[in-house]
Design a protein around this motif. Structure first.
Motif, PDB file in Angstrom:
ATOM      1  N   ALA B  79       0.815  -1.221   0.000  1.00 43.83           N
ATOM      2  CA  ALA B  79       0.000   0.000   0.000  1.00 43.83           C
ATOM      3  C   ALA B  79       0.846   1.267   0.000  1.00 43.83           C
ATOM      4  CB  ALA B  79      -0.943   0.004   1.191  1.00 43.83           C
ATOM      5  N   SER B  80       2.186   1.129   0.107  1.00 42.38           N
ATOM      6  CA  SER B  80       3.018   2.334   0.128  1.00 42.38           C
ATOM      7  C   SER B  80       3.403   2.786  -1.284  1.00 42.38           C
ATOM      8  CB  SER B  80       4.279   2.097   0.972  1.00 42.38           C
ATOM      9  OG  SER B  80       5.124   1.192   0.303  1.00 42.38           O
ATOM     10  N   LEU B  81       3.149   1.919  -2.269  1.00 39.74           N
ATOM     11  CA  LEU B  81       3.453   2.244  -3.664  1.00 39.74           C
ATOM     12  C   LEU B  81       2.156   2.488  -4.421  1.00 39.74           C
ATOM     13  CD1 LEU B  81       6.050  -0.495  -4.715  1.00 39.74           C
ATOM     14  CD2 LEU B  81       6.469   1.970  -4.484  1.00 39.74           C
ATOM     15  N   LEU B  82       2.024   3.656  -5.046  1.00 46.19           N
ATOM     16  CA  LEU B  82       0.812   3.920  -5.823  1.00 46.19           C
ATOM     17  C   LEU B  82       1.189   4.240  -7.259  1.00 46.19           C
ATOM     18  CD1 LEU B  82      -2.336   4.247  -5.464  1.00 46.19           C
ATOM     19  CD2 LEU B  82      -1.889   6.697  -5.552  1.00 46.19           C
ATOM     20  N   GLY B 134      -0.818   9.508   4.300  1.00 56.05           N
ATOM     21  CA  GLY B 134       0.455   9.161   4.940  1.00 56.05           C
ATOM     22  C   GLY B 134       0.933   7.735   4.713  1.00 56.05           C
ATOM     23  N   THR B 135       0.115   6.878   4.075  1.00 60.08           N
ATOM     24  CA  THR B 135       0.517   5.490   3.827  1.00 60.08           C
ATOM     25  C   THR B 135       1.472   5.411   2.631  1.00 60.08           C
ATOM     26  OG1 THR B 135      -1.828   5.110   4.204  1.00 60.08           O
ATOM     27  CG2 THR B 135      -0.460   3.159   3.850  1.00 60.08           C
ATOM     28  N   ILE B 136       1.187   6.235   1.633  1.00 56.41           N
ATOM     29  CA  ILE B 136       1.936   6.161   0.378  1.00 56.41           C
ATOM     30  C   ILE B 136       3.265   6.907   0.483  1.00 56.41           C
ATOM     31  CG2 ILE B 136       1.873   6.864  -2.060  1.00 56.41           C
ATOM     32  CD1 ILE B 136      -1.311   6.560  -1.641  1.00 56.41           C
ATOM     33  N   THR B 137       4.347   6.212   0.054  1.00 57.13           N
ATOM     34  CA  THR B 137       5.662   6.858   0.084  1.00 57.13           C
ATOM     35  C   THR B 137       6.168   7.174  -1.321  1.00 57.13           C
ATOM     36  OG1 THR B 137       6.722   4.696   0.106  1.00 57.13           O
ATOM     37  CG2 THR B 137       6.355   5.748   2.254  1.00 57.13           C
ATOM     38  N   GLU B 138       5.641   6.432  -2.313  1.00 59.40           N
ATOM     39  CA  GLU B 138       6.071   6.693  -3.688  1.00 59.40           C
ATOM     40  C   GLU B 138       4.876   6.672  -4.624  1.00 59.40           C
ATOM     41  OE1 GLU B 138       9.100   4.082  -5.240  1.00 59.40           O
ATOM     42  OE2 GLU B 138       8.926   4.929  -7.265  1.00 59.40           O
ATOM     43  N   VAL B 139       4.769   7.690  -5.460  1.00 51.76           N
ATOM     44  CA  VAL B 139       3.718   7.696  -6.466  1.00 51.76           C
ATOM     45  C   VAL B 139       4.390   7.599  -7.840  1.00 51.76           C
ATOM     46  CG1 VAL B 139       3.524  10.234  -6.294  1.00 51.76           C
ATOM     47  CG2 VAL B 139       1.724   8.941  -7.416  1.00 51.76           C
ATOM     48  N   ILE B 140       4.081   6.504  -8.548  1.00 46.32           N
ATOM     49  CA  ILE B 140       4.705   6.243  -9.848  1.00 46.32           C
ATOM     50  C   ILE B 140       3.793   6.801 -10.940  1.00 46.32           C
ATOM     51  CG2 ILE B 140       5.529   4.447 -11.424  1.00 46.32           C
ATOM     52  CD1 ILE B 140       5.846   2.673  -8.877  1.00 46.32           C
ATOM     53  N   LEU B 141       4.276   7.758 -11.702  1.00 44.21           N
ATOM     54  CA  LEU B 141       3.449   8.394 -12.724  1.00 44.21           C
ATOM     55  C   LEU B 141       3.583   7.620 -14.029  1.00 44.21           C
ATOM     56  CD1 LEU B 141       4.481  11.991 -11.712  1.00 44.21           C
ATOM     57  CD2 LEU B 141       2.483  10.705 -10.969  1.00 44.21           C
ATOM     58  N   ALA B 142       2.623   6.716 -14.282  1.00 42.17           N
ATOM     59  CA  ALA B 142       2.696   5.860 -15.461  1.00 42.17           C
ATOM     60  C   ALA B 142       1.715   6.318 -16.532  1.00 42.17           C
ATOM     61  CB  ALA B 142       2.442   4.408 -15.066  1.00 42.17           C
ATOM     62  N   THR B 143       1.594   7.636 -16.716  1.00 36.38           N
ATOM     63  CA  THR B 143       0.754   8.154 -17.800  1.00 36.38           C
ATOM     64  C   THR B 143       1.529   8.046 -19.117  1.00 36.38           C
ATOM     65  OG1 THR B 143       1.562  10.365 -17.297  1.00 36.38           O
ATOM     66  CG2 THR B 143      -0.536   9.753 -16.325  1.00 36.38           C
ATOM     67  N   SER B 144       0.828   8.252 -20.221  1.00 35.82           N
ATOM     68  CA  SER B 144       1.462   8.142 -21.538  1.00 35.82           C
ATOM     69  C   SER B 144       2.548   9.202 -21.731  1.00 35.82           C
ATOM     70  CB  SER B 144       0.422   8.342 -22.638  1.00 35.82           C
ATOM     71  OG  SER B 144      -0.612   7.417 -22.509  1.00 35.82           O
ATOM     72  N   THR B 145       3.400   8.984 -22.724  1.00 35.25           N
ATOM     73  CA  THR B 145       4.449   9.967 -23.015  1.00 35.25           C
ATOM     74  C   THR B 145       3.999  10.915 -24.126  1.00 35.25           C
ATOM     75  OG1 THR B 145       5.469   8.378 -24.480  1.00 35.25           O
ATOM     76  CG2 THR B 145       6.321   8.476 -22.252  1.00 35.25           C
ATOM     77  N   THR B 146       2.687  11.152 -24.178  1.00 37.09           N
ATOM     78  CA  THR B 146       2.149  12.160 -25.095  1.00 37.09           C
ATOM     79  C   THR B 146       2.169  13.518 -24.376  1.00 37.09           C
ATOM     80  OG1 THR B 146      -0.032  11.736 -24.198  1.00 37.09           O
ATOM     81  CG2 THR B 146       0.572  10.517 -26.160  1.00 37.09           C
ATOM     82  N   VAL B 147       1.852  14.582 -25.092  1.00 39.46           N
ATOM     83  CA  VAL B 147       1.822  15.908 -24.464  1.00 39.46           C
ATOM     84  C   VAL B 147       0.850  15.909 -23.285  1.00 39.46           C
ATOM     85  CG1 VAL B 147       1.256  18.343 -24.823  1.00 39.46           C
ATOM     86  CG2 VAL B 147       2.470  17.086 -26.594  1.00 39.46           C
ATOM     87  N   ASN B 165       7.227  13.437   2.665  1.00 39.67           N
ATOM     88  CA  ASN B 165       7.557  12.003   2.587  1.00 39.67           C
ATOM     89  C   ASN B 165       6.995  11.264   1.380  1.00 39.67           C
ATOM     90  OD1 ASN B 165       8.747  12.426   5.153  1.00 39.67           O
ATOM     91  ND2 ASN B 165       6.744  12.053   6.120  1.00 39.67           N
ATOM     92  N   ILE B 166       6.694  11.975   0.287  1.00 46.22           N
ATOM     93  CA  ILE B 166       6.244  11.278  -0.923  1.00 46.22           C
ATOM     94  C   ILE B 166       7.186  11.594  -2.074  1.00 46.22           C
ATOM     95  CG2 ILE B 166       4.415  11.099  -2.668  1.00 46.22           C
ATOM     96  CD1 ILE B 166       2.374  11.324  -0.598  1.00 46.22           C
ATOM     97  N   THR B 167       7.681  10.541  -2.704  1.00 46.84           N
ATOM     98  CA  THR B 167       8.516  10.711  -3.884  1.00 46.84           C
ATOM     99  C   THR B 167       7.662  10.445  -5.101  1.00 46.84           C
ATOM    100  OG1 THR B 167      10.188   9.570  -2.576  1.00 46.84           O
ATOM    101  CG2 THR B 167      10.762  10.091  -4.871  1.00 46.84           C
ATOM    102  N   ALA B 168       7.729  11.328  -6.097  1.00 48.10           N
ATOM    103  CA  ALA B 168       7.045  11.068  -7.364  1.00 48.10           C
ATOM    104  C   ALA B 168       8.075  10.556  -8.357  1.00 48.10           C
ATOM    105  CB  ALA B 168       6.386  12.335  -7.868  1.00 48.10           C
TER     106      ALA B 168
END
Lengths: 200, 200
Positions: B79-82, B134-147, B165-168
């Motif tokens: 649950a710490s990775l979103l 406060g649970t999430i420590t990392e948010v991974i931005l997996a959106t497209s590589t379009t504009v 305490n959140i890394t993007a």
């Protein structure tokens, strides 16, 4: 891992449509669920209604929700001309030319013994009794120019040969309008040459 | 002249599906009515059921007929990775890699002011409150590589910057596996060069 059960089922169901594979089915399911639920609702409803109600015209065999289709029911159409086609879509194509005022008979396919499609499946017995009634003087064989279409046309021509006062004709083969000679296939070109007509 | 009313309606309804024009819709209608009524019946039924029952997971917003989807409901997932994605199909792609054990958030689109899609439409308020828990420590931005995808990722990165305490993070950009250098577009090649890594 995959989608939730109902979405998986929907994706599988879209694959019943011709030319729809996994990726396309997935795109259809998400499009409908995310952006066009109203369209999807209409599609579900009309599809169910069409499947329940659409059958074949009892006279010409075309797909139709009525007992007799609108062309068969039209007294203004010439009952002495019968055009035999493979599918209901062919009727629409011919009607769009505005060059035909007779009636139709739809085979709903072509002879293809390998797929178990013989004369009975194409309703040849109904066609024969239609031709025997004496109203029809010309049967136009408008099947495709594929091997199966040609075989089907030949079968019907043979059937007509045994009946008095019926001429069987076939759509002309030749160059399409706007066609360039160098791009025409050899067989068509050979036919166009053989069946050349005099310029008046 | 055209087909009978119900068949015309069915052809029109098939055009609600993405990528389906007149000819394809006609082919679908005839295929179902002539050759696969049972498949059509199933499609109509599942489509109606899916439209009635499928909504969004109240936690991650993915399409799902349950209140909470199976991934959100799985206590074994980290649950710490979103991982933030644009569509439910992206979840399936990432799951298929077997490289991610965290949870997801589905935007159901990307920022596109011209289509009236702003932060609210993408549920950014829910995402913000999730990140604030406060649970999430990392948010991974997996959106497209379009504009649009890049803009959306930037928006979320800015949002995360304000929270403690959140890394993007963003998916790596570079050459695809099996890709040939000469066929790679210039921008990707430039990114791959800039972000080169040391060979150990």
């Amino acid at each position: 891992m995959s989608f939730s059960p109902l979405i998986n089922q929907l994706i599988s169901a879209f694959k019943y449509l011709p030319g729809v594979g996994n990726k396309t089915a997935q795109r259809m399911a998400f499009h409908i669920l995310q952006r066009n639920k109203e369209g999807g609702r209409q599609l579900a409803q009309i599809l169910a209604a069409a499947i329940a109600e659409v059958g074949n015209c009892s006279n010409c065999r075309t797909l139709c929700e009525l007992e007799i289709c609108s062309i068969c029911n039209n007294p203004a159409r010439d009952a002495s001309l019968l055009c035999v086609v493979e599918t209901p879509a062919d009727i629409v194509s011919i009607e769009q030319t505005g060059s035909f005022r007779g009636k139709y008979f739809v085979l709903m396919g072509h002879l293809s013994p390998i797929d178990g499609i013989g004369p009975e499946q194409l309703g040849m017995q109904y066609l024969r009794s239609k031709l025997q009634q004496g109203t029809i003087t010309e049967v136009i064989l408008a099947t495709s120019t594929t091997v199966e279409g040609e075989t089907t046309a030949y079968y019907i021509a043979e059937m007509a040969k045994g009946l008095p006062n019926i001429t069987a004709t076939r759509l002309a083969l030749g160059m399409p309008l706007g066609g360039e000679l160098e791009h025409l296939d050899h067989s068509t070109l050979a036919r166009a040459l053989n069946q050349r007509s005099k310029v008046v």
